[in-house]
Design a protein around this motif. Structure first.
Motif, mmCIF file in Angstrom:
data_model
loop_
_atom_site.group_PDB
_atom_site.id
_atom_site.type_symbol
_atom_site.label_atom_id
_atom_site.label_comp_id
_atom_site.label_asym_id
_atom_site.label_seq_id
_atom_site.Cartn_x
_atom_site.Cartn_y
_atom_site.Cartn_z
ATOM 1 N N TYR A 180 41.194 36.105 86.343
ATOM 2 C CA TYR A 180 42.658 36.360 87.038
ATOM 3 C C TYR A 180 42.687 37.524 87.467
ATOM 4 C CZ TYR A 180 42.545 31.963 83.920
ATOM 5 O OH TYR A 180 41.930 30.912 83.381
ATOM 6 N N ARG A 181 41.848 38.281 87.956
ATOM 7 C CA ARG A 181 42.160 39.772 88.411
ATOM 8 C C ARG A 181 42.862 39.631 89.724
ATOM 9 N NH1 ARG A 181 36.080 40.307 87.675
ATOM 10 N NH2 ARG A 181 35.825 41.122 85.647
ATOM 11 N N THR A 182 42.741 38.840 90.642
ATOM 12 C CA THR A 182 43.464 38.741 91.605
ATOM 13 C C THR A 182 44.555 37.652 91.875
ATOM 14 O OG1 THR A 182 41.648 37.213 92.865
ATOM 15 C CG2 THR A 182 41.545 39.884 92.824
ATOM 16 N N LYS A 183 44.984 36.961 90.726
ATOM 17 C CA LYS A 183 45.990 35.823 90.786
ATOM 18 C C LYS A 183 46.605 35.785 89.549
ATOM 19 C CE LYS A 183 42.374 32.642 89.846
ATOM 20 N NZ LYS A 183 41.489 31.436 90.066
ATOM 21 N N ASP A 184 47.653 34.933 89.498
ATOM 22 C CA ASP A 184 48.678 34.751 88.583
ATOM 23 C C ASP A 184 47.705 34.051 87.221
ATOM 24 O OD1 ASP A 184 50.734 35.931 89.559
ATOM 25 O OD2 ASP A 184 51.941 34.212 89.703
ATOM 26 N N LEU A 185 48.198 34.156 86.057
ATOM 27 C CA LEU A 185 47.736 33.132 85.013
ATOM 28 C C LEU A 185 48.174 31.843 85.115
ATOM 29 C CD1 LEU A 185 48.285 35.684 81.995
ATOM 30 C CD2 LEU A 185 46.270 35.632 83.326
ATOM 31 N N PRO A 186 47.235 30.921 85.097
ATOM 32 C CA PRO A 186 47.625 29.529 85.201
ATOM 33 C C PRO A 186 48.499 29.145 84.034
ATOM 34 C CG PRO A 186 45.388 29.521 84.618
ATOM 35 C CD PRO A 186 45.663 31.059 85.033
ATOM 36 N N SER A 187 49.472 28.257 84.166
ATOM 37 C CA SER A 187 50.247 27.659 83.145
ATOM 38 C C SER A 187 49.302 27.080 82.134
ATOM 39 C CB SER A 187 51.263 26.624 83.366
ATOM 40 O OG SER A 187 50.530 25.649 84.153
ATOM 41 N N SER A 188 48.205 26.429 82.327
ATOM 42 C CA SER A 188 47.140 25.997 81.472
ATOM 43 C C SER A 188 46.625 27.017 80.598
ATOM 44 C CB SER A 188 45.920 25.051 82.143
ATOM 45 O OG SER A 188 45.368 26.075 83.330
ATOM 46 N N TYR A 189 46.273 27.996 80.957
ATOM 47 C CA TYR A 189 45.922 29.398 80.149
ATOM 48 C C TYR A 189 47.081 29.541 79.010
ATOM 49 C CZ TYR A 189 43.928 33.625 78.409
ATOM 50 O OH TYR A 189 43.394 34.421 77.554
ATOM 51 N N LEU A 190 48.041 29.811 79.337
ATOM 52 C CA LEU A 190 49.124 30.007 78.699
ATOM 53 C C LEU A 190 49.602 28.994 77.499
ATOM 54 C CD1 LEU A 190 51.546 31.437 81.471
ATOM 55 C CD2 LEU A 190 50.326 32.798 79.784
ATOM 56 N N THR A 191 49.435 27.842 77.856
ATOM 57 C CA THR A 191 49.421 26.728 77.144
ATOM 58 C C THR A 191 48.343 26.835 76.109
ATOM 59 O OG1 THR A 191 50.587 25.086 78.561
ATOM 60 C CG2 THR A 191 49.548 24.260 76.779
ATOM 61 N N LYS A 192 47.272 27.184 76.375
ATOM 62 C CA LYS A 192 46.074 27.045 75.554
ATOM 63 C C LYS A 192 46.271 28.214 74.582
ATOM 64 C CE LYS A 192 42.649 24.789 78.573
ATOM 65 N NZ LYS A 192 41.512 24.951 79.357
ATOM 66 N N LEU A 193 46.766 29.385 75.155
ATOM 67 C CA LEU A 193 46.940 30.415 74.196
ATOM 68 C C LEU A 193 48.079 30.181 73.147
ATOM 69 C CD1 LEU A 193 47.441 33.837 76.625
ATOM 70 C CD2 LEU A 193 45.609 33.254 75.021
ATOM 71 N N ASN A 194 49.027 29.425 73.082
ATOM 72 C CA ASN A 194 50.008 28.716 72.404
ATOM 73 C C ASN A 194 49.278 28.037 71.210
ATOM 74 O OD1 ASN A 194 52.668 30.215 72.807
ATOM 75 N ND2 ASN A 194 52.747 28.774 74.704
ATOM 76 N N THR A 195 48.475 27.133 71.787
ATOM 77 C CA THR A 195 47.639 26.258 70.983
ATOM 78 C C THR A 195 46.712 27.231 70.131
ATOM 79 O OG1 THR A 195 47.739 24.550 72.548
ATOM 80 C CG2 THR A 195 45.952 24.209 70.579
ATOM 81 N N GLY A 196 45.996 28.108 70.526
ATOM 82 C CA GLY A 196 45.103 28.975 70.052
ATOM 83 C C GLY A 196 46.055 29.694 68.903
ATOM 84 N N PHE A 197 46.887 30.165 69.047
ATOM 85 C CA PHE A 197 47.753 30.853 67.901
ATOM 86 C C PHE A 197 48.404 29.916 66.880
ATOM 87 C CE2 PHE A 197 48.628 34.330 71.157
ATOM 88 C CZ PHE A 197 47.906 35.357 70.336
ATOM 89 N N ALA A 198 48.700 28.770 67.318
ATOM 90 C CA ALA A 198 49.172 27.670 66.236
ATOM 91 C C ALA A 198 48.024 27.449 65.416
ATOM 92 C CB ALA A 198 49.455 26.501 67.080
ATOM 93 N N ASN A 199 46.756 27.220 65.946
ATOM 94 C CA ASN A 199 45.552 26.766 65.081
ATOM 95 C C ASN A 199 45.133 28.107 64.179
ATOM 96 O OD1 ASN A 199 45.045 24.272 66.033
ATOM 97 N ND2 ASN A 199 43.874 25.155 67.842
ATOM 98 N N LEU A 200 45.542 29.582 64.646
ATOM 99 C CA LEU A 200 45.438 30.556 63.739
ATOM 100 C C LEU A 200 46.226 30.668 62.745
ATOM 101 C CD1 LEU A 200 43.746 33.247 64.038
ATOM 102 C CD2 LEU A 200 45.912 34.457 64.866
ATOM 103 N N ARG A 201 47.602 29.950 62.979
ATOM 104 C CA ARG A 201 48.603 29.940 61.926
ATOM 105 C C ARG A 201 48.034 28.826 60.812
ATOM 106 N NH1 ARG A 201 52.133 28.839 65.351
ATOM 107 N NH2 ARG A 201 52.702 31.161 65.801
ATOM 108 N N LYS A 202 47.389 27.708 61.313
ATOM 109 C CA LYS A 202 46.919 26.633 60.340
ATOM 110 C C LYS A 202 46.036 27.341 59.477
ATOM 111 C CE LYS A 202 47.716 23.056 63.420
ATOM 112 N NZ LYS A 202 46.993 21.862 64.262
ATOM 113 N N GLN A 203 45.232 28.337 59.744
ATOM 114 C CA GLN A 203 44.250 28.916 58.950
ATOM 115 C C GLN A 203 44.530 30.060 58.152
ATOM 116 O OE1 GLN A 203 40.260 28.273 61.462
ATOM 117 N NE2 GLN A 203 41.794 28.264 62.827
ATOM 118 N N GLY A 204 45.951 30.469 58.240
ATOM 119 C CA GLY A 204 46.318 31.373 57.359
ATOM 120 C C GLY A 204 45.942 32.759 57.739
#
Length: 507
Positions: A123-147
């Protein structure tokens, strides 16, 4: 003076009787109150029934707790155990790719911290897609599940070798600022599982050197800093790579009072990460300067700053092995001097081999970050619903650094049915715990007016400050104290609390 004392104890006894906290006997027109305690008379004269109404009593007397304190002494422990937001971290993957089980091995190995490098190379030359931002939130939620919690960094390149970094590409300043603004909601929403945010974005590996877009000029660095300070949650620190930048921005290191302020200044929101700790005379450019005296001044600044702000990082492959400081004596001395909270356990193995051979790995694991050891805890023996419970806590920090993020102590009153009433202890922000220094607090906490009478076991804990994690044992601080079969002191792994073996009578 005797008359004054009699009047005082009469008032105390009156309040106590109104709350059913003392013994007494009803007579025709009044109540005779007896009270025992240090300095108290054996009995207090009859009090008219007309005066027994709670409405007639001052609020301070209604809440007054004059019961003796139960004293609990605690023994230290040398055991090595995981604690949140400190210790060795494991190198994970882009946070958008973390699954519900992908980091189970980290927990199994006894760590509670991971490094999550957000890869923005596409994404050096374009906006971050909403799909990536959604996946980030999911990843942090999974981090939370694992303590677990994360050291977070976003960058536009991750060179395969240390020779490839010269050709690494980053983004323009305008693109960087746009991406940081897009990431702000994600960082804010997931602050609870973010331990700290590293600067990133600029240059190779996001380490603030060798930028392909001239982002390493003082003006551009300051612009990225300001964008990050606006995006990173106020409850979390930002860390930058070079102490020279910190010293240029804030010539005087921040104080503890500035760190603990309700609205900390920018200087009290930025720590440092050293990504070549101990690897050469200047830690591979970390303390580079025109003269040895200037380099020494940067080291002094880093030590003073890290005494208040957070510090961590990793070792790296030494350019010249003879210059690297790889012995146990080196890491134990400099880990303490630079108040290291965390280190990368996955890099560089040459250092770990030396530390294992030298026999200091266990000590290093215990010393990284904070290690809070309770000396004593005291609390009222008797309390009343809606009244106060007095408390005292003495502890010391046996680690190298103070906790990175705000966190307070709490007492727990545990009923016969194992229901716990949480009593947060105001003023006990554990960031006050300087390494090697004793710390004492005391105060009073008000019990819920609806608390049922009975005998309650007393526990103490240091839960996560985030409401979403406060009841999760993996996010609670474990104290460096030993269990005792004699006193009943015992760590409760299932709740993340320390049972004190004491009780309080609510009546």
């Amino acid at each position: 003076m005797e008359q004054q004392n009699t009047t005082l104890w009469a008032a105390v006894a009156l309040a106590c009787a109104a709350l059913a906290g003392c013994g007494g006997s009803a007579e025709n027109d009044g109540v005779t109150i007896s009270f025992s305690g240090p300095g108290a008379p054996p009995a207090v004269a009859e009090v008219p029934k007309a005066a027994m109404s709670k409405a007639a009593l001052p609020k301070t007397l209604l809440q007054l707790n004059t019961s003796p304190l139960v004293q609990v002494s605690l023994s230290p422990s040398d055991a090595d155990f995981p604690n949140p937001e400190r210790g060795f971290y494991r190198f994970a993957i882009d946070p958008s790719k973390i699954t519900a089980t992908s980091l189970d091995y980290v927990v199994a190995d006894g760590q509670r911290l991971v490094y999550t490098p957000g890869d923005l190379s596409a994404y050096r030359t374009k906006d971050l897609p909403s799909s990536y931002l959604t996946k980030l939130n999911t990843g942090f939620a999974n981090l939370r599940k694992q303590g677990l919690k994360a050291v977070v960094r976003f960058a536009y390149n991750y060179p395969e070798t240390e020779a490839d970094y010269l050709n690494a590409q980053d983004a323009t300043l305008s693109r960087v600022k746009r991406h940081i603004a897009q990431l702000q909601p994600v960082l804010q929403a997931n602050a609870d599982v973010i331990a700290v945010v590293q600067g990133g974005f600029i240059g190779a590996w996001g380490e603030w050197h060798t930028s392909s877009n001239k982002l390493t000029t003082p003006a551009n660095k300051a612009a990225v800093r300001d964008a990050l300070l606006a995006a990173v949650p106020a409850s979390r620190q930002l860390q930058v790579r070079y102490p020279g930048d910190l010293a240029a921005w804030y010539p005087t290191p921040p104080t503890l009072a500035q760190l603990l302020a309700a609205s900390p200044t920018a200087a009290a929101r930025i720590g440092q990460h050293n990504d070549c700790f101990l690897a050469s005379q200047d830690d591979v450019g970390t303390y580079w300067a025109d003269t040895p005296a200037q380099s020494a001044a940067l080291r002094t600044y880093a030590q003073q700053s890290s005494a208040v702000m957070s510090a961590g990082g990793e070792t790296c492959a030494p350019p010249e092995v003879t210059q690297a400081r790889m012995t146990c004596e080196d890491i134990l001395r400099e880990g303490a001097a630079y108040h290291m909270t965390y280190l990368n356990r996955d890099y560089y193995e040459g250092f770990f081999a030396q530390w294992q051979a030298g026999g200091c790995m266990a000590e290093l694991s215990r010393k990284l970050g904070y290690r809070l050891q309770l000396q004593s805890v005291a609390h009222s023996a008797i309390a009343a619903p809606g009244g106060t419970l007095a408390w005292q806590v003495a502890l010391s920090n046996q680690g190298w650094a103070r906790p990175m993020n705000a966190r307070n102590l709490a007492l727990y009153l545990v009923s016969a049915t194992n229901e716990a009433t949480v009593l947060p202890l105001a003023g006990t922000d554990l960031r006050q715990a300087s390494p090697g220094e004793p710390l004492q607090w005391s105060g009073e906490v008000t019990l819920p007016a609806t608390l049922s009478p009975g005998s309650y076991r007393v526990h103490i804990g240091a839960p996560d400050a985030a409401a979403a994690l406060a009841a999760t044992p993996a996010y609670a601080v474990r104290f460096a104290n030993a269990d005792s079969a004699v006193t009943g002191v015992q760590w409760q792994a299932g709740t993340g609390r320390l049972a004190l073996g004491s009780t309080v009578q609510v009546q």
